[in-house]
Design an enzyme around this catalytic site. Structure first.
Site, PDB file in Angstrom:
ATOM      1  N   LYS A 148      -2.748  -0.864   6.656  1.00  0.00           N
ATOM      2  CA  LYS A 148      -3.713  -1.930   6.343  1.00  0.00           C
ATOM      3  C   LYS A 148      -4.154  -2.547   7.660  1.00  0.00           C
ATOM      4  CE  LYS A 148      -5.649  -4.080   2.827  1.00  0.00           C
ATOM      5  NZ  LYS A 148      -6.051  -3.601   1.512  1.00  0.00           N
ATOM      6  N   GLN A 165       0.819  -1.217   0.000  1.00  0.00           N
ATOM      7  CA  GLN A 165       0.000   0.000   0.000  1.00  0.00           C
ATOM      8  C   GLN A 165       0.856   1.272   0.000  1.00  0.00           C
ATOM      9  OE1 GLN A 165      -3.613  -0.797   0.528  1.00  0.00           O
ATOM     10  NE2 GLN A 165      -3.836   1.182  -0.473  1.00  0.00           N
ATOM     11  N   ASP A 197     -11.879  -4.022   2.015  1.00  0.00           N
ATOM     12  CA  ASP A 197     -11.038  -4.978   1.283  1.00  0.00           C
ATOM     13  C   ASP A 197     -11.856  -6.274   1.292  1.00  0.00           C
ATOM     14  OD1 ASP A 197      -8.118  -5.378   0.175  1.00  0.00           O
ATOM     15  OD2 ASP A 197      -8.438  -7.138   1.392  1.00  0.00           O
ATOM     16  N   LYS A 224       1.836   1.809  -3.631  1.00  0.00           N
ATOM     17  CA  LYS A 224       0.625   2.057  -4.417  1.00  0.00           C
ATOM     18  C   LYS A 224       0.135   3.488  -4.180  1.00  0.00           C
ATOM     19  CE  LYS A 224      -2.332  -1.152  -3.943  1.00  0.00           C
ATOM     20  NZ  LYS A 224      -3.412  -2.085  -3.614  1.00  0.00           N
TER      21      LYS A 224
HETATM   22  P1  NAP Z   1     -14.403  -9.270  -2.099  1.00  0.00           P
HETATM   23  O1  NAP Z   1     -15.459  -8.339  -2.593  1.00  0.00           O
HETATM   24  O2  NAP Z   1     -14.494  -9.799  -0.733  1.00  0.00           O
HETATM   25  O3  NAP Z   1     -14.260 -10.439  -3.173  1.00  0.00           O
HETATM   26  C1  NAP Z   1     -13.232 -11.350  -3.099  1.00  0.00           C
HETATM   27  C2  NAP Z   1     -13.461 -12.404  -4.148  1.00  0.00           C
HETATM   28  O4  NAP Z   1     -12.314 -13.260  -4.194  1.00  0.00           O
HETATM   29  C3  NAP Z   1     -14.648 -13.302  -3.859  1.00  0.00           C
HETATM   30  O5  NAP Z   1     -15.208 -13.741  -5.064  1.00  0.00           O
HETATM   31  C4  NAP Z   1     -14.007 -14.454  -3.113  1.00  0.00           C
HETATM   32  O6  NAP Z   1     -14.744 -15.674  -3.171  1.00  0.00           O
HETATM   33  C5  NAP Z   1     -12.696 -14.599  -3.837  1.00  0.00           C
HETATM   34  N1  NAP Z   1     -11.679 -15.172  -2.916  1.00  0.00           N
HETATM   35  C6  NAP Z   1     -11.305 -14.708  -1.707  1.00  0.00           C
HETATM   36  N2  NAP Z   1     -10.372 -15.502  -1.149  1.00  0.00           N
HETATM   37  C7  NAP Z   1     -10.177 -16.486  -2.034  1.00  0.00           C
HETATM   38  C8  NAP Z   1      -9.343 -17.615  -2.054  1.00  0.00           C
HETATM   39  N3  NAP Z   1      -8.518 -17.899  -1.028  1.00  0.00           N
HETATM   40  N4  NAP Z   1      -9.380 -18.407  -3.165  1.00  0.00           N
HETATM   41  C9  NAP Z   1     -10.197 -18.115  -4.207  1.00  0.00           C
HETATM   42  N5  NAP Z   1     -11.016 -17.058  -4.231  1.00  0.00           N
HETATM   43  C10 NAP Z   1     -11.010 -16.259  -3.176  1.00  0.00           C
HETATM   44  O7  NAP Z   1     -12.950  -8.549  -2.155  1.00  0.00           O
HETATM   45  P2  NAP Z   1     -12.446  -7.456  -3.164  1.00  0.00           P
HETATM   46  O8  NAP Z   1     -12.600  -6.140  -2.515  1.00  0.00           O
HETATM   47  O9  NAP Z   1     -13.029  -7.684  -4.506  1.00  0.00           O
HETATM   48  O10 NAP Z   1     -10.871  -7.747  -3.183  1.00  0.00           O
HETATM   49  C11 NAP Z   1     -10.291  -8.685  -4.088  1.00  0.00           C
HETATM   50  C12 NAP Z   1      -8.794  -8.419  -4.191  1.00  0.00           C
HETATM   51  O11 NAP Z   1      -8.562  -7.077  -4.631  1.00  0.00           O
HETATM   52  C13 NAP Z   1      -7.995  -8.552  -2.896  1.00  0.00           C
HETATM   53  O12 NAP Z   1      -6.696  -8.991  -3.184  1.00  0.00           O
HETATM   54  C14 NAP Z   1      -7.934  -7.119  -2.405  1.00  0.00           C
HETATM   55  O13 NAP Z   1      -6.865  -6.914  -1.507  1.00  0.00           O
HETATM   56  C15 NAP Z   1      -7.721  -6.389  -3.708  1.00  0.00           C
HETATM   57  N6  NAP Z   1      -8.065  -4.979  -3.716  1.00  0.00           N
HETATM   58  C16 NAP Z   1      -9.308  -4.555  -3.400  1.00  0.00           C
HETATM   59  C17 NAP Z   1      -9.601  -3.197  -3.449  1.00  0.00           C
HETATM   60  C18 NAP Z   1     -10.982  -2.681  -3.190  1.00  0.00           C
HETATM   61  O14 NAP Z   1     -11.194  -1.473  -3.391  1.00  0.00           O
HETATM   62  N7  NAP Z   1     -11.939  -3.492  -2.802  1.00  0.00           N
HETATM   63  C19 NAP Z   1      -8.606  -2.272  -3.787  1.00  0.00           C
HETATM   64  C20 NAP Z   1      -7.339  -2.738  -4.134  1.00  0.00           C
HETATM   65  C21 NAP Z   1      -7.080  -4.091  -4.097  1.00  0.00           C
HETATM   66  P3  NAP Z   1     -15.595 -16.165  -1.896  1.00  0.00           P
HETATM   67  O15 NAP Z   1     -16.811 -15.314  -1.901  1.00  0.00           O
HETATM   68  O16 NAP Z   1     -15.830 -17.602  -2.158  1.00  0.00           O
HETATM   69  O17 NAP Z   1     -14.705 -15.933  -0.697  1.00  0.00           O
END
Ligand code: NAP
Length: 459
Positions: A140, A125, A180, A128
């Site tokens: 974080k 972070q 997140d 970034k």
């Molecule tokens: P989210 O809405 O909670 O969605 C996460 C997705 O990934 C869900 O479909 C989940 O499936 C799947 N997942 C989680 N753990 C997993 C695992 N061990 N194996 C396979 N699939 C898995 O989270 P998100 O906000 O989209 O974040 C996703 C990624 O983007 C993370 O790496 C996060 O750090 C990064 N990110 C997010 C943001 C943001 O603004 N949200 C910003 C920068 C980076 P299930 O429902 O089955 O758990």
């Protein structure tokens, strides 16, 4: 080899050895935190040309200082389920670096969370946030709490208990969390409510990702996914290409994945697959995004349900989405989801670009395979920075008690992603590794933070 070239080679080798020693020190100082070691190793691997140009960074231990969080908070979170049973979870907030502004970074609720995960995310972070050009430091946090299968009441009680400890470390000028994995608008709402109750202050800028009616920013929900696709489009443009007409595979079906698919479609691409932690769907006719939203955002269901509604779709819990042939891959689920085998599968299936919506979804071996194959590879700390950048836009709106419309905010996001792309691209050229966005992002992000830390003295 000329004498000058030979001398440069010897110098580079000596610096690489020094960086290796620093990496070993980081590993020994933070035992058992393998994801943090990986994130630190990936950055250090690319810094040799920087410290040759700026030897003061080595002399004044800027790398070791950046790798040591300014503050690490670990706390107990107690809560009661609907049946009256008591539960104990662990909460974390790592306030990593405030050289550029207040600590800024999301909260993750997932059973895999421990200090090593939070530190890897916090470390990433820092760079970034630096790349966004906004005045935000890196942090974080999160908990090993598993939101899956919990009732609304349980989620609310957990969030309130979590914030009852965390609030004393936050503030709009100190530390500003967001969402997140496992933390979306619902959880931010419960935490904001508890913060307000405890402090008796309507401090809008203390959390981002708020609801639109009470201090949130338009485009924040879409920002990470949209931003990632904007970054992909910029990368493809440098190769005389574009996302239009491209077959795209996306992993995950959460916040980042859904809005990445939406923007791919808007720019004329075709998302054909997405997944969750149980399996993946392949829909040759193109993913119906409204259906994914209904299943994931409203019903909080499983991606397997998609195939019940769409005849063109197949669900599988064997193999991974990376086995599906595609032009562009967007890993948007979680860390280390593209190991070497998956990378090889993407390369041999003709994939031309991999753009990371998730944080560190590709293992170092996988990333090296993409670089060796000459594939356009956009690292998460650059490609997924649109989320935190729009969080910073939310803070700007909160500070001026203003709210901007969707188009205006999206244009700002586009401009930020174009600037991040340009900065990574040009930095890679400047430091002799053209086309290497990993090095470009690390170096551009690092230099700005290191210079600010140097200017601010030993604090
Ligand atoms: P989210 O809405 O909670 O969605 C996460 C997705 O990934 C869900 O479909 C989940 O499936 C799947 N997942 C989680 N753990 C997993 C695992 N061990 N194996 C396979 N699939 C898995 O989270 P998100 O906000 O989209 O974040 C996703 C990624 O983007 C993370 O790496 C996060 O750090 C990064 N990110 C997010 C943001 C943001 O603004 N949200 C910003 C920068 C980076 P299930 O429902 O089955 O758990």
């Amino acid at each position: 080899m000329t004498t000058i070239a030979l001398r440069q080679n010897v110098q580079l080798q000596a610096v690489r050895e020094r960086l290796n020693t620093i990496y070993e020190e980081i590993v020994n100082r933070n035992p058992g935190e393998k994801e943090f070691h990986q994130a630190a190793g990936e950055v250090l691997e690319t810094l040799a040309p920087v410290v040759i140009k700026h030897p003061q960074f080595l002399d004044h231990k800027l790398i070791q200082r950046i790798a040591e969080p300014e503050r690490q908070i670990i706390f107990r979170v107690l809560w009661q389920d609907d049946k009256g049973h008591d539960h104990i979870n662990r909460g974390f907030r790592v306030e990593f670096n405030s050289a550029l502004g207040p600590y800024k970074g999301g909260l993750r609720f997932h059973p895999s969370v421990y200090l090593g995960i939070i530190k890897f995310l916090g470390f990433e972070q820092i760079f970034k946030n630096s790349l966004t050009g906004m005045p935000i430091g890196g942090g974080k946090g999160g908990s090993d709490f598993d939101p899956k299968g919990k009732s609304e009441g349980e989620i609310m009680r957990f969030c309130q208990s979590f914030m009852t400890e965390l609030y004393r470390h936050l503030g709009e000028h100190t530390d500003v969390p967001a969402g997140d994995i496992g933390v979306g608008g619902r959880e931010i709402g419960y935490m904001f409510g508890q913060y307000k109750r405890i402090t008796n202050r309507y401090e809008s800028g203390v959390l981002t990702g708020k609801g639109i009616g009470w201090g949130g920013s338009l485009v924040r929900t879409e920002a990470t996914g949209y931003g990632c696709v904007f970054f992909a489009e910029e990368m493809l443009k440098t190769a005389g290409n574009s996302i239009e007409g491209k077959k795209c595979v996306v992993s995950g079906s959460g916040n980042v994945a859904i809005y990445a698919m939406e923007k791919i479609k808007q720019l004329g691409g075709k998302p054909v697959a997405c997944s969750d932690s149980n399996g993946f769907i392949y829909d040759e006719s193109g993913i119906n995004i409204e259906l994914v939203k209904e299943i994931k955002e409203n019903r909080r269901g499983r991606i397997s349900e998609y195939a019940d509604f769409r005849k063109s779709a197949k669900y599988s819990d064997k193999g991974t989405v990376w086995d599906i042939p595609c032009d562009v891959a967007f890993p948007c689920a979680t860390q280390n989801e593209i190991p070497l085998e998956a990378a090889k599968s993407l390369i041999s299936n003709g994939c031309i670009a991999v753009v990371e919506g998730a944080n560190m979804p590709t293992t170092p071996e996988g990333a090296q395979a993409f670089l060796d194959a000459g594939i356009l590879f956009g690292p998460g700390k650059a490609a997924n920075a649109g989320g935190v950048a729009t969080s910073a836009l939310e803070m700007q709106q909160n500070a001026s008690r203003d709210s901007w419309d969707f188009d205006f905010t999206e244009k700002k996001l586009l401009g930020i992603m174009q600037n991040i792309h340009r900065s990574c691209h040009e930095t890679a050229i400047e430091f002799g590794v053209p086309g290497n966005y990993v090095a470009g992002a690390n170096i551009a992000g690092f230099i700005k933070v290191a210079q600010a830390m140097f200017a601010q003295g030993l604090v």
